[in-house]
Design an enzyme around this catalytic site. Structure first.
Site, PDB file in Angstrom:
ATOM      1  N   THR A 174       5.337  -1.365   3.824  1.00 46.48           N
ATOM      2  CA  THR A 174       5.453  -2.751   4.274  1.00 46.48           C
ATOM      3  C   THR A 174       5.140  -3.729   3.150  1.00 46.48           C
ATOM      4  O   THR A 174       4.244  -3.496   2.338  1.00 46.48           O
ATOM      5  CB  THR A 174       4.495  -3.000   5.454  1.00 46.48           C
ATOM      6  N   PHE A 190       0.858  -1.177   0.000  1.00 49.00           N
ATOM      7  CA  PHE A 190       0.000   0.000   0.000  1.00 49.00           C
ATOM      8  C   PHE A 190       0.896   1.229   0.000  1.00 49.00           C
ATOM      9  O   PHE A 190       1.515   1.540   1.017  1.00 49.00           O
ATOM     10  CB  PHE A 190      -0.863  -0.100   1.267  1.00 49.00           C
ATOM     11  N   THR A 201      -0.702   8.119  13.883  1.00 51.23           N
ATOM     12  CA  THR A 201      -0.075   8.305  15.191  1.00 51.23           C
ATOM     13  C   THR A 201      -1.128   8.486  16.284  1.00 51.23           C
ATOM     14  O   THR A 201      -2.318   8.719  16.007  1.00 51.23           O
ATOM     15  CB  THR A 201       0.826   9.541  15.176  1.00 51.23           C
ATOM     16  N   GLU A 238       0.021   3.632  10.783  1.00 50.43           N
ATOM     17  CA  GLU A 238      -1.415   3.699  10.455  1.00 50.43           C
ATOM     18  C   GLU A 238      -2.146   4.741  11.301  1.00 50.43           C
ATOM     19  O   GLU A 238      -3.264   4.529  11.760  1.00 50.43           O
ATOM     20  CB  GLU A 238      -2.074   2.316  10.562  1.00 50.43           C
ATOM     21  N   THR A 272       2.265   6.712   2.186  1.00 52.36           N
ATOM     22  CA  THR A 272       3.111   7.679   2.870  1.00 52.36           C
ATOM     23  C   THR A 272       4.268   8.150   1.980  1.00 52.36           C
ATOM     24  O   THR A 272       4.882   7.358   1.267  1.00 52.36           O
ATOM     25  CB  THR A 272       3.681   7.071   4.162  1.00 52.36           C
TER      26      THR A 272
END
Length: 386
Positions: free
Chosen positions: A163, A128, A372, A370, A131
């Site tokens: 990831t 995914f 903060t 995912e 960021t």
């Protein structure tokens, strides 16, 4: 699942799933966790075992190669894995809720038929790409661009902290990119990028504080060309769609966090019964017993929070606030329990071969990834009308 909230007892099929994953975690994952952590190596053999169990297909319908379960089933699996090895748990979480779920939620039928059976099998992983180096929590500050050229999207830009993006079995990265609009109002869309594709590079892996057996890379896109039909969902809805994905993912991260928190409790109870000082087990001292009791209370409270959020999601009710509460409470419980467990273990808690040391290093990212803790507080405040 909602019956649990009234009866306090999980239905049999959920209990059986949790037990099956718990046995797998203890017999397969635990014996190799320290080795993969020390070597910073991806646990391909463990992932293959999870694939054989059908864990990557838990929340997807059988028609797409899934197990016909639901999101809560995934959460139960994540909790059990998180007790033993957070790197393994996040590999499953990201592969399902971030890699495959966007296609299930927003893909057209052709995209679902092409990608979901592969990703649900666990033989391939999806990532995914949200960021960016200058974005962080401000996902709307996307600078990666995608322009149409002769029936293809041409993508340029970079992503970070992604990831499952550089493993030998990574086959797909879903990327958010600016596809139009102006500086004041960007049009952000989602585009499927198969791996490998010319111009796409998973840069060298990060040297992280924790989650050392999890695969995490910065990504670069240099004139990456993919067909126009690789647009995922409606053009311009990429940002909104991924906010929905992140809401769901926060429940999953909460479940993983609860596993970490409970793992610290379990290890501390065992150690407090075995370790003797001044002629008796250290658990006989109220200072230790009370510390572990507080750890158990945190884990229990956090578990109730993610159960509640999952029940609301599955019932089709608004769950944004509940997901934010669960993610915040559970991630803080994991970090607090890891700190207390390390203190209980004393010098041994500072040695990496002990699970509590790994939890101490691993758990901090749960308060960051995912969304903060500060983002969760912002979301909760907004939902309260503040």
């Amino acid at each position: 699942m909602t019956d649990f909230l009234a009866t306090g007892t999980l239905p049999d099929h959920y209990q059986q799933l949790a037990k099956t994953v718990r046995d797998f975690a203890q017999s397969v994952v635990a014996p190799v966790s320290a080795k993969h952590d020390e070597e910073h190596s991806f646990p391909y053999e463990v992932v293959a075992g999870m694939a054989d169990m059908g864990l990557f297909g838990l929340p997807f319908p059988e028609e797409y190669g899934g197990m016909g379960g639901d999101y809560f089933a995934l959460c139960l699996a994540l909790e059990e894995l998180g007790k033993v090895d957070q790197s393994v748990a996040i590999t499953l979480e990201a592969g399902v809720s971030l890699g495959a779920m966007p296609i299930y939620r927003f893909g057209n039928e052709k995209q679902k038929q092409e990608w979901l059976p592969l990703l649900a099998s666990g033989k391939a992983l999806g990532a995914f790409g949200l960021t960016e180096p200058g974005g962080g929590s401000d996902a709307g500050a996307t600078k990666t661009t995608a322009r149409l050229d002769d029936g293809h999207w041409v993508i340029n830009g970079s992503k970070q902290f992604i990831t499952n993006s550089g493993t030998d079995i990574t086959k797909l990265v879903t990327v958010t990119a600016v596809t139009g609009g102006g500086a004041s109002k960007k049009e952000i869309s989602s585009i499927l990028v198969p791996v490998p594709t010319p111009g796409f590079t998973a840069e060298p892996a990060y040297n992280k504080v924790g989650w050392n057996a999890s695969d995490t890379h910065p990504l670069s896109f240099d004139d990456v060309r993919v067909p126009e039909e690789n647009l995922l969902g409606e053009r311009g809805r990429g940002y909104a769609n991924f906010l929905r994905i992140l809401d769901e993912g926060r429940i999953a991260i909460a479940a993983l966090s609860v596993g970490a928190a409970q793992g610290c409790v379990d290890e501390s109870v065992k150690y407090a019964k075995e370790r003797e000082a001044f002629g008796r087990p250290i658990g006989a001292n109220q200072a230790i017993a009370f510390k572990i009791a507080r750890m158990e209370a945190r884990a229990h409270t956090a578990r109730t929070a993610y159960y509640d959020a999952a029940a609301m999601m599955l019932a089709g009710k608004p769950f944004k606030k509940a997901a934010a509460v669960a993610k915040m409470v559970a991630s803080e419980a994991a970090m607090d329990n890891a700190r207390d467990a390390t203190q209980i273990f004393g010098g041994y808690g500072f040695m990496n071969e002990y699970p509590v040391a790994r939890h101490y290093r691993d758990s901090k990212i749960l308060e960051i990834g995912e969304g903060t803790t500060e983002v969760q507080l912002m979301l909760i405040g907004r939902e309260l009308g503040l």
